[in-house]
Design a protein around this motif. Structure first.
Motif, PDB file in Angstrom:
ATOM      1  N   ALA B 139      -7.665 -28.219  11.835  1.00  0.00           N
ATOM      2  CA  ALA B 139      -7.836 -28.630  13.233  1.00  0.00           C
ATOM      3  C   ALA B 139      -7.607 -30.127  13.406  1.00  0.00           C
ATOM      4  O   ALA B 139      -7.061 -30.571  14.419  1.00  0.00           O
ATOM      5  N   SER B 140      -7.981 -30.908  12.404  1.00  0.00           N
ATOM      6  CA  SER B 140      -7.804 -32.357  12.575  1.00  0.00           C
ATOM      7  C   SER B 140      -6.323 -32.729  12.509  1.00  0.00           C
ATOM      8  O   SER B 140      -5.879 -33.669  13.175  1.00  0.00           O
ATOM      9  N   THR B 141      -5.540 -31.966  11.725  1.00  0.00           N
ATOM     10  CA  THR B 141      -4.097 -32.201  11.704  1.00  0.00           C
ATOM     11  C   THR B 141      -3.511 -31.913  13.077  1.00  0.00           C
ATOM     12  O   THR B 141      -2.696 -32.692  13.599  1.00  0.00           O
ATOM     13  N   VAL B 142      -3.933 -30.797  13.661  1.00  0.00           N
ATOM     14  CA  VAL B 142      -3.422 -30.437  14.986  1.00  0.00           C
ATOM     15  C   VAL B 142      -3.771 -31.529  15.988  1.00  0.00           C
ATOM     16  O   VAL B 142      -2.931 -31.959  16.783  1.00  0.00           O
ATOM     17  N   ARG B 143      -5.019 -31.993  15.916  1.00  0.00           N
ATOM     18  CA  ARG B 143      -5.428 -33.031  16.870  1.00  0.00           C
ATOM     19  C   ARG B 143      -4.607 -34.298  16.701  1.00  0.00           C
ATOM     20  O   ARG B 143      -4.175 -34.899  17.669  1.00  0.00           O
ATOM     21  N   SER B 144      -4.362 -34.694  15.464  1.00  0.00           N
ATOM     22  CA  SER B 144      -3.617 -35.939  15.296  1.00  0.00           C
ATOM     23  C   SER B 144      -2.153 -35.739  15.692  1.00  0.00           C
ATOM     24  O   SER B 144      -1.549 -36.626  16.289  1.00  0.00           O
ATOM     25  N   HIS B 145      -1.598 -34.549  15.417  1.00  0.00           N
ATOM     26  CA  HIS B 145      -0.233 -34.276  15.890  1.00  0.00           C
ATOM     27  C   HIS B 145      -0.158 -34.362  17.413  1.00  0.00           C
ATOM     28  O   HIS B 145       0.765 -34.941  17.968  1.00  0.00           O
ATOM     29  N   LEU B 146      -1.172 -33.782  18.057  1.00  0.00           N
ATOM     30  CA  LEU B 146      -1.186 -33.792  19.518  1.00  0.00           C
ATOM     31  C   LEU B 146      -1.239 -35.221  20.051  1.00  0.00           C
ATOM     32  O   LEU B 146      -0.526 -35.572  20.985  1.00  0.00           O
ATOM     33  N   SER B 147      -2.080 -36.012  19.428  1.00  0.00           N
ATOM     34  CA  SER B 147      -2.237 -37.360  19.969  1.00  0.00           C
ATOM     35  C   SER B 147      -0.983 -38.201  19.686  1.00  0.00           C
ATOM     36  O   SER B 147      -0.554 -38.984  20.534  1.00  0.00           O
ATOM     37  N   GLU B 148      -0.347 -37.961  18.520  1.00  0.00           N
ATOM     38  CA  GLU B 148       0.908 -38.675  18.257  1.00  0.00           C
ATOM     39  C   GLU B 148       1.993 -38.242  19.236  1.00  0.00           C
ATOM     40  O   GLU B 148       2.705 -39.072  19.819  1.00  0.00           O
TER      41      GLU B 148
END
Lengths: 607, 162
Positions: B139-148
Motif C-alpha cells: 500500500a505504501s508503494t501505491v501511495r508513493s506512486h500516486l503522489s509522484e
C-alpha cells in the motif's frame, strides 16, 4: 471528487463498437489458429502458475465521502457496455467451445476441472466431445475426511453441561469453496468434508471485543429458530482483542515445512504455495526469522534462521523449490522441530507451518502415530499450524489431526485470495496465539431450558469433567479471532419431546428461576504458561429478541445450508430458498465480500 | 456437458462485454496507439480464456483484467525497449484517432509504473489500499506512486490536481 480532466482523458479512450468488433474478430481468429496448430498458436501461452488466482474478497469499498458502500457497487464513473454484450455473447460461446479442448495441450491445469477430467480431455484431442470428459467427482478421488457424528438433542436434566474445546480453523469452508468452484453440487460433497463450525468461523462478525483482563468479549443473541418452530437458536460470538502483528509477541521464529513430494507438483499446490509466500514476506516483521525445511524422499533444510527483512533471499529460496519423489513426512517434521528448537525465542512465537496436501506415504503414515509424535513435540512450546493445498488426493483428516495435536490452526488455501487472507489480513490470528487450551462450558438452567443441541464442534467435544482437568489439551486461539458457537435451545414451554431417562433414585434437576437461562464458563492458559485463567457470563430473557442482528441471521443461514448439504437429521424445515432469503436480507444492509461470495457459492452449489 | 464447462461458457459470454472497455483503456494508456492497444486487448482476453480464470464478482474480475492488462503491456514495452529504444525515449504516438486533450497527453506520457494505479484511482475511484490489494502491491508503494504521478500531472496540467 477526482479531477475531471483525468476522468475525461480516460473517457475519450472508450473504444468504438467497430473497434470492439474488430478485436473480437481477432480473438476468434487466434483461437482458430490455435486449433489448426494443435494448440501452439501465435498467442503467448498463459502464465504457467496463476491458474488459481481468484479474487474472493478483501475489497471493502468506501465512497468519496469515506462512507462504506456495498463492495459490489460500481464506482460512480464506471461505464458499462451493454449494447455489445449480445453480439459478444454469441461469439464467446463459440470461443469457449473451441478453446476448451485446447487447455490440455497448453499444459494448463484448469481450475474448475479436476485433473482426471483434464487427462480424458487431452486424450480425446481437440474434437473430444466434452460430455464424455465429465467424470463424477468421486471417481478419481482419494480425498479423506473423518466422519462427523452430529450432536443430537440432550435433555438438560440428564446433562446440564455442554463442554468443548475452542476451534478457530477455517479449512473446511475454503475446501468447500474449492469443491463448489469445481462443479460439485448438493449431494456430492464427501461425508465429513463440511464442518459447520469452520464455516461459521470463516466469516468476520461485529462482535464486541474483550474488556479488562478478559480473553473474550462475549455477544449472545437468541431468536426463533428458522428451521424448527419448537426451538430457539442461540448464536454466541467470542472475540479476542486485535493486536497488531508487530506488537503481538517478542519476535517470531517461523519454520516452514514444505511438502515437495511428487504429489505437490501442481499449480494449485506448490505453484500456489510459492505465490502465497509473496504475501507472507510482505507482512512479516523485519526481525522475524524464517527457516524453510522441505521433505520428499528426504528432508532438506533450504533456509535457516533467515531474518524476514531479507525478502529476496526468502522468495528466491521458495522459488527454487521443485516437487518430485516420495513423501517422508516423519523425517520432515522431525527436522522442522529440530530447526525450530535451534532458533527458539523465549517468550516469542515459535511456530512450524506445514504446507502439504496431506499425502504422507513413507515413514509414520498412520494418523495415530503422527498424532503421538506431534503431541509429544508440542510440549516444547512450538506450535504446528497447517496450510492445506490441492485436491484429488487431499487428506483433510491428517491435516486437521496434525494441527490439533500440534496446538496450531488449520487453513486450506484454495486460491491466492485465501492466501492473502490467511497470511495477510488475518496474519496475526494465524500466527500469534493469545490463549492456550481454551475450553468452553455451557451450563443450562433446567428451569428455563429443557434441552439443547450443540451445532458443530463434534470433534472438539470434551466430557464435563475434563473442563476442570488442566492436563487435557484443548484449542488455541489467536489475536483478533472470532469464534462463533451455536445451539438449538428447547425451552420448557416447547412442544418438542425429549428422550429423558428418569432416575430411580430421584434427582433435584428443577433448576432455579433466577432469570438465567444458561451460563458460559471459560478456562484458558496464557501462551506457554501453566496458569489457568477463568471467566464466566450468564444469559437470559434479555438476550432473546424477535428481531435478531445481521450476524445472527447470517450465522443461521450458514448453519441451515450446512444442514442441508450434510443431510442432517436435524434440518427440520430447512430450505435453500430460506437460506438465500436470510443471506439476502443481510446483504441488503451492506455485507463484506466474503458473505457475498457465500451467497454466490450457495446458489452455484444448488444448480 | 459438464457443469463447470457450461458455467465457464456462460461466464465468458458476459466477460468480454463487461471488461473490454476497461481493458482497452488500460492497454491504450500503456501502448499509446490504437493498433498496439488492440493487439494487447486480444492477448489479454486470450490469457483469460486459456487460464480458465474464475471470478467471484465483477469487481474481482475487473481487478484481474486491469492487472493482467497492465503487466502484459509492461512486458511488451520492455521487450520492445530491449530491441530498440529505451522506454522513456519511445517515440510519440503517431495515432490521432482521438481528439487529444492535454490531460490525455499528460496521462499517456506518464511512466508505465504509474499508469495502472492512476487509472484505478482517478477513473475507477478505488482507494490506495484497494489498489494495493487488487494489484498485489504494498500500500505504501501505491501511495508513493500516486503522489509522484500527481505531482507530474499537476506540473503538466497546472491548477490544483484533485
Amino acid at each position: 471528487m477526482k479531477d475531471p480532466r483525468i476522468v475525461n482523458a480516460f473517457d475519450s479512450l472508450e473504444p468504438s463498437d467497430e473497434t470492439k468488433k474488430r478485436m473480437l474478430d481477432g480473438i476468434m481468429a487466434q483461437t482458430q489458429t490455435q486449433t489448426a496448430a494443435g494448440g501452439e498458436g501465435t498467442v503467448e501461452k498463459a502464465q504457467p502458475r496463476p491458474a488459481v488466482i481468484r479474487y474472493d474478497g478483501a475489497h471493502t469499498r468506501t465512497n468519496d465521502a469515506g462512507v462504506s458502500v456495498p463492495p459490489y457497487a460500481k464506482p460512480k464513473r464506471r461505464k458499462r457496455t451493454i449494447a455489445y454484450v449480445a453480439a459478444a455473447a454469441a461469439c464467446l460461446v463459440l470461443i469457449a467451445g473451441i478453446s476448451m479442448p485446447l487447455l490440455g495441450s497448453f499444459g494448463m491445469k484448469a481450475q474448475m476441472a479436476d485433473s482426471a477430467e483434464m487427462e480424458v480431455a487431452m486424450d480425446g484431442g481437440a474434437e473430444a466431445p466434452m460430455s464424455t470428459a465429465k467424470a463424477e467427482p468421486e471417481d478419481f478421488n482419494t480425498e479423506e475426511y473423518n466422519a462427523i457424528d452430529e450432536h443430537g438433542f440432550t435433555s438438560t436434566a440428564s446433562q446440564p453441561f455442554s463442554t468443548f474445546a475452542a476451534d478457530v480453523d477455517t479449512a473446511s469452508y475454503a475446501n468447500w469453496r474449492r469443491m463448489v468452484t469445481q462443479g460439485y453440487v448438493l449431494g456430492e460433497f464427501p461425508d465429513g468434508a463440511l464442518r459447520v463450525e469452520e464455516f461459521l468461523n470463516y466469516f468476520d462478525y461485529d462482535y464486541a471485543g474483550p474488556q479488562g483482563d478478559d480473553l473474550f468479549g462475549v455477544t449472545a443473541t437468541i431468536s426463533d429458530c428458522p428451521w424448527n418452530p419448537d426451538t430457539k437458536l442461540l448464536v454466541m460470538g467470542l472475540q479476542t482483542a486485535e493486536v497488531p502483528y508487530d506488537q503481538a509477541a517478542d519476535g517470531n521464529n517461523l519454520v516452514f515445512l514444505i511438502d515437495v513430494s511428487g504429489s505437490m507438483d501442481d499449480p494449485s499446490k506448490l505453484g500456489l504455495l510459492k505465490d502465497s509466500f509473496t504475501y507472507l514476506v510482505e507482512n512479516l516483521n523485519p526481525t522475524d526469522t524464517v527457516s524453510i525445511v522441505t521433505y520428499s524422499g528426504e528432508e532438506r533444510v533450504v533456509l535457516e534462521g533467515e531474518p524476514a527483512e531479507n525478502k529476496r533471499s526468502i522468495l528466491r529460496a521458495v522459488d527454487s523449490l521443485e516437487a518430485g519423489g516420495s513423501t517422508n513426512g516423519e523425517a520432515g517434521l522431525a527436522m522442522a522441530y529440530k530447526i525450530a528448537n535451534e532458533y527458539y525465542l523465549e517468550g516469542g512465537n515459535n511456530r512450524i507451518i506445514l504446507a502439504s496436501d496431506g499425502d504422507l506415504n513413507v515413514g509414520m503414515t498412520s494418523e495415530s502415530e503422527l498424532s503421538d509424535f506431534v503431541s509429544q513435540q508440542r510440549e516444547s512450546g512450538i506450535y504446528l499450524s497447517v496450510l492445506g493445498f490441492g485436491d484429488g488426493n487431499y487428506k483433510d483428516n491428517k491435516m486437521e489431526t496434525l494441527a490439533n495435536d500440534g496446538n496450531g490452526n488449520y487453513h486450506y488455501i484454495d486460491c491466492l485470495a485465501e492466501a492473502q487472507k490467511v497470511l495477510g489480513e488475518d496474519l496475526c490470528s494465524t500466527m500469534v496465539t493469545v490463549a492456550d487450551d481454551v475450553k468452553l462450558q455451557l451450563e443450562f438452567n433446567p428451569a428455563y431450558v429443557k434441552g439443547y443441541r450443540q451445532i458443530g464442534y463434534e470433534n472438539r467435544e470434551l466430557s464435563a469433567d475434563e473442563f476442570l482437568d488442566d492436563r487435557v489439551d484443548a484449542g488455541e486461539v489467536g489475536a483478533g479471532h472470532s469464534i462463533t458457537v451455536a445451539y438449538e435451545l428447547v425451552m420448557v414451554d416447547s412442544a418438542m419431546e425429549l428422550f429423558e431417562s428418569e432416575s430411580r433414585y430421584g434427582s433435584d434437576q428443577l433448576g432455579v428461576e433466577n432469570g438465567e437461562w444458561f451460563a458460559l464458563d471459560m478456562r484458558w492458559k496464557k501462551p506457554g504458561g501453566d496458569v489457568v485463567q477463568e471467566a464466566s457470563h450468564t444469559f437470559g430473557e434479555g438476550d432473546y429478541t424477535t428481531e435478531p442482528s445481521d450476524d445472527w441471521t447470517f450465522a443461521a443461514a450458514v448453519i441451515e445450508y450446512c444442514m442441508i448439504a450434510t443431510d442432517s437429521q436435524n434440518k427440520g424445515d430447512s430450505s435453500i430458498m430460506e437460506v438465500l432469503e436470510m443471506v439476502d436480507s443481510v446483504l441488503e444492509n451492506g455485507a463484506d465480500d466474503y458473505r457475498r461470495e457465500f451467497r454466490q457459492l450457495v446458489s452455484e452449489s444448488t444448480e | 456437458m459438464p457443469a463447470w464447462y457450461s458455467q465457464a461458457a456462460h461466464d465468458l459470454e458476459a466477460i468480454y462485454g463487461r471488461q473490454v472497455s476497461t481493458v482497452y483503456k488500460v492497454c491504450y494508456s500503456y501502448m499509446r496507439n490504437a493498433p498496439d492497444a488492440e493487439d494487447a486487448v486480444q492477448n489479454v482476453f486470450m490469457k483469460a480464456i486459456n487460464a480458465r480464470q474464475c471470478f467471484q464478482s465483477e469487481q474481482h474480475e475487473q481487478a484481474w483484467f486491469v492487472r493482467v492488462a497492465a503487466n502484459h503491456c509492461k512486458d511488451l514495452l520492455r521487450a520492445s525497449a530491449r530491441k530498440s529504444v529505451p522506454l522513456d525515449e519511445a517515440p510519440e504516438p503517431v495515432d490521432r484517432g482521438y481528439e487529444r486533450d492535454s490531460a490525455l497527453d499528460a496521462v499517456l506520457a506518464l511512466s508505465p509504473k504509474y499508469k495502472d494505479t492512476v487509472y484505478l484511482y482517478y477513473y475507477e475511484g478505488y482507494t490506495a489500499d484497494e489498489i494495493a490489494r487488487m494489484l498485489g502491491r504494498n500500500a505504501s508503494t501505491v501511495r508513493s506512486h500516486l503522489s509522484e504521478a500527481r505531482s507530474i500531472l499537476r506540473e503538466k496540467l497546472g491548477g490544483d490536481l484533485l
